[in-house]
Design a protein around this motif. Structure first.
Motif, mmCIF file in Angstrom:
data_model
loop_
_atom_site.group_PDB
_atom_site.id
_atom_site.type_symbol
_atom_site.label_atom_id
_atom_site.label_comp_id
_atom_site.label_asym_id
_atom_site.label_seq_id
_atom_site.Cartn_x
_atom_site.Cartn_y
_atom_site.Cartn_z
ATOM 1 N N LYS A 3 0.193 -2.163 9.766
ATOM 2 C CA LYS A 3 0.338 -0.848 9.147
ATOM 3 C C LYS A 3 -0.792 -0.609 8.132
ATOM 4 C CE LYS A 3 4.067 0.107 11.471
ATOM 5 N NZ LYS A 3 5.436 0.101 10.941
ATOM 6 N N LEU A 4 -1.124 -1.639 7.368
ATOM 7 C CA LEU A 4 -2.232 -1.511 6.420
ATOM 8 C C LEU A 4 -3.566 -1.402 7.151
ATOM 9 C CD1 LEU A 4 -1.105 -4.060 3.681
ATOM 10 C CD2 LEU A 4 -1.185 -1.568 3.482
ATOM 11 N N ALA A 5 -3.690 -2.081 8.279
ATOM 12 C CA ALA A 5 -4.911 -1.975 9.084
ATOM 13 C C ALA A 5 -5.087 -0.548 9.584
ATOM 14 C CB ALA A 5 -4.845 -2.950 10.264
ATOM 15 N N ARG A 6 -4.004 0.059 10.059
ATOM 16 C CA ARG A 6 -4.063 1.457 10.512
ATOM 17 C C ARG A 6 -4.449 2.388 9.375
ATOM 18 N NH1 ARG A 6 0.346 4.800 11.614
ATOM 19 N NH2 ARG A 6 1.105 4.076 9.593
ATOM 20 N N ASP A 7 -3.773 2.234 8.244
ATOM 21 C CA ASP A 7 -4.035 3.124 7.112
ATOM 22 C C ASP A 7 -5.485 3.002 6.635
ATOM 23 O OD1 ASP A 7 -1.404 3.857 7.301
ATOM 24 O OD2 ASP A 7 -0.742 2.701 5.556
ATOM 25 N N SER A 8 -5.998 1.787 6.591
ATOM 26 C CA SER A 8 -7.366 1.598 6.107
ATOM 27 C C SER A 8 -8.400 2.055 7.129
ATOM 28 C CB SER A 8 -7.605 0.133 5.729
ATOM 29 O OG SER A 8 -7.448 -0.731 6.837
ATOM 30 N N ALA A 9 -8.079 1.981 8.420
ATOM 31 C CA ALA A 9 -8.999 2.490 9.445
ATOM 32 C C ALA A 9 -9.265 3.976 9.242
ATOM 33 C CB ALA A 9 -8.433 2.242 10.841
ATOM 34 N N CYS A 10 -8.275 4.678 8.715
ATOM 35 C CA CYS A 10 -8.424 6.117 8.481
ATOM 36 C C CYS A 10 -9.501 6.427 7.449
ATOM 37 C CB CYS A 10 -7.098 6.715 8.042
ATOM 38 S SG CYS A 10 -5.769 6.521 9.261
ATOM 39 N N ALA A 65 -22.632 3.859 15.992
ATOM 40 C CA ALA A 65 -21.761 4.502 15.004
ATOM 41 C C ALA A 65 -20.383 3.860 14.963
ATOM 42 C CB ALA A 65 -21.647 5.997 15.297
ATOM 43 N N ILE A 66 -19.842 3.534 16.131
ATOM 44 C CA ILE A 66 -18.537 2.875 16.194
ATOM 45 C C ILE A 66 -18.621 1.497 15.551
ATOM 46 C CG2 ILE A 66 -16.972 1.701 17.816
ATOM 47 C CD1 ILE A 66 -16.231 4.570 17.502
ATOM 48 N N ALA A 67 -19.673 0.755 15.886
ATOM 49 C CA ALA A 67 -19.827 -0.604 15.365
ATOM 50 C C ALA A 67 -19.993 -0.598 13.851
ATOM 51 C CB ALA A 67 -21.021 -1.270 16.030
ATOM 52 N N LEU A 68 -20.768 0.350 13.314
ATOM 53 C CA LEU A 68 -20.993 0.396 11.872
ATOM 54 C C LEU A 68 -19.711 0.743 11.128
ATOM 55 C CD1 LEU A 68 -22.873 0.174 9.486
ATOM 56 C CD2 LEU A 68 -23.619 2.533 9.897
ATOM 57 N N ARG A 69 -18.965 1.695 11.637
ATOM 58 C CA ARG A 69 -17.693 2.038 11.003
ATOM 59 C C ARG A 69 -16.737 0.841 11.058
ATOM 60 N NH1 ARG A 69 -16.945 7.470 9.931
ATOM 61 N NH2 ARG A 69 -18.475 8.904 10.853
ATOM 62 N N ALA A 70 -16.722 0.150 12.192
ATOM 63 C CA ALA A 70 -15.850 -1.025 12.325
ATOM 64 C C ALA A 70 -16.272 -2.136 11.372
ATOM 65 C CB ALA A 70 -15.879 -1.526 13.769
ATOM 66 N N ALA A 71 -17.575 -2.292 11.170
ATOM 67 C CA ALA A 71 -18.060 -3.315 10.237
ATOM 68 C C ALA A 71 -17.588 -3.025 8.818
ATOM 69 C CB ALA A 71 -19.582 -3.394 10.295
ATOM 70 N N MET A 72 -17.595 -1.745 8.427
ATOM 71 C CA MET A 72 -17.093 -1.369 7.106
ATOM 72 C C MET A 72 -15.593 -1.653 6.997
ATOM 73 S SD MET A 72 -19.612 -0.375 5.257
ATOM 74 C CE MET A 72 -18.867 0.535 3.901
ATOM 75 N N TRP A 73 -14.862 -1.371 8.051
ATOM 76 C CA TRP A 73 -13.414 -1.612 8.097
ATOM 77 C C TRP A 73 -13.108 -3.096 7.903
ATOM 78 C CZ3 TRP A 73 -10.313 -1.950 13.208
ATOM 79 C CH2 TRP A 73 -8.934 -1.857 12.966
ATOM 80 N N VAL A 74 -13.823 -3.953 8.641
ATOM 81 C CA VAL A 74 -13.604 -5.398 8.543
ATOM 82 C C VAL A 74 -13.983 -5.909 7.154
ATOM 83 C CG1 VAL A 74 -14.359 -7.646 9.399
ATOM 84 C CG2 VAL A 74 -13.842 -5.814 11.020
ATOM 85 N N GLN A 75 -15.151 -5.512 6.682
ATOM 86 C CA GLN A 75 -15.672 -6.017 5.404
ATOM 87 C C GLN A 75 -14.797 -5.615 4.217
ATOM 88 O OE1 GLN A 75 -18.469 -7.849 4.572
ATOM 89 N NE2 GLN A 75 -18.264 -7.598 2.366
#
Length: 233
Positions: free
Chosen positions: A196-203, A108-118
């Protein structure tokens, strides 16, 4: 009028069903709720619904993760005790095209992170630096411990105890430029803007996102969590 509305509704249902299930449907895959989730698919109003469906079981999560460029190995579940364990366990070696020091975590962590990166990290890096990220620097996922605060332990187990969280401390761009939370969070330059944009988009992708703005314990990393109470700080 009531009969007309009922008839119109019935027609919409029939047409909608035909669009979804017909083998030659003109409906794009990302708009079709029965097409399996893909990390690389364009975002639509169905994206989060399809993501949550993929996260509903280990096998569906692994299938979805395989649709990204991420590299990972599937492991058996691990149990240290009744409160410390990793289900749907993998060793993650890259998130999309960005390498990461191998880390054991949940799918679950990896899939969410993959969406964040992509969908966010690479587009933002491309916009600001004209290049993608090549490495993600992590500082842990699984850790059998209690939640820590400025006043010490709380007596409640951390989501790290079930690998439902990952800590990210920085990034490297494809030209070797380092972006570090501890050094650059308040740097007043493009690296700060990216963070800052990385943090905001991680949300958008994680249930809970904590950054240096939250407290001193997070001064050097993002805490990204896949379940629990929702917050973006």
């Amino acid at each position: 009028m009531t009969r007309f509305i009922a008839a119109l509704f019935l027609v919409c249902v029939i047409v909608g069903t035909a669009l979804v299930f017909h083998p030659k449907t003109p409906l794009a895959n990302e708009w079709n709720p029965i097409v399996p989730f893909s990390v690389s698919a364009p975002q639509t109003p169905f994206t989060n619904w399809k993501l949550n469906r993929a996260l509903s079981s280990g096998p569906s999560c692994l299938d979805a993760l395989a649709s990204s460029d991420s590299k990972f190995d599937v492991l058996d579940d691990f149990e240290e005790n009744e409160v410390c364990h990793i289900k749907d366990r993998i060793v993650l070696r890259s998130i999309g095209s960005a390498t990461i020091r191998p880390i054991e975590t949940r799918c679950a962590i990896a899939l969410r992170a993959a969406m964040w990166v992509q969908h966010d990290l690479n587009p933002v890096a491309q916009e600001i630096f004209d290049q993608p990220i090549s490495q993600i620097h992590q500082q842990g996922s699984y850790n059998c411990r209690e939640i820590r605060t400025g006043n010490g332990a709380t007596g409640r187990m951390s989501t790290h105890a079930t690998a439902d969280a990952i800590d990210i401390k920085g990034f490297t761009l494809s030209d070797g430029t380092e972006i570090d939370l501890k050094q650059h969070w308040d740097a007043g330059n493009e690296r700060e803007k990216f963070l800052k944009l990385a943090r905001d988009s991680a949300c958008k992708w994680f249930v809970l996102t904590l950054s240096p703005d939250y407290n001193a314990l997070h001064a050097d990393h993002f805490h990204l969590q896949s379940k629990g109470w929702s917050s973006c700080r």
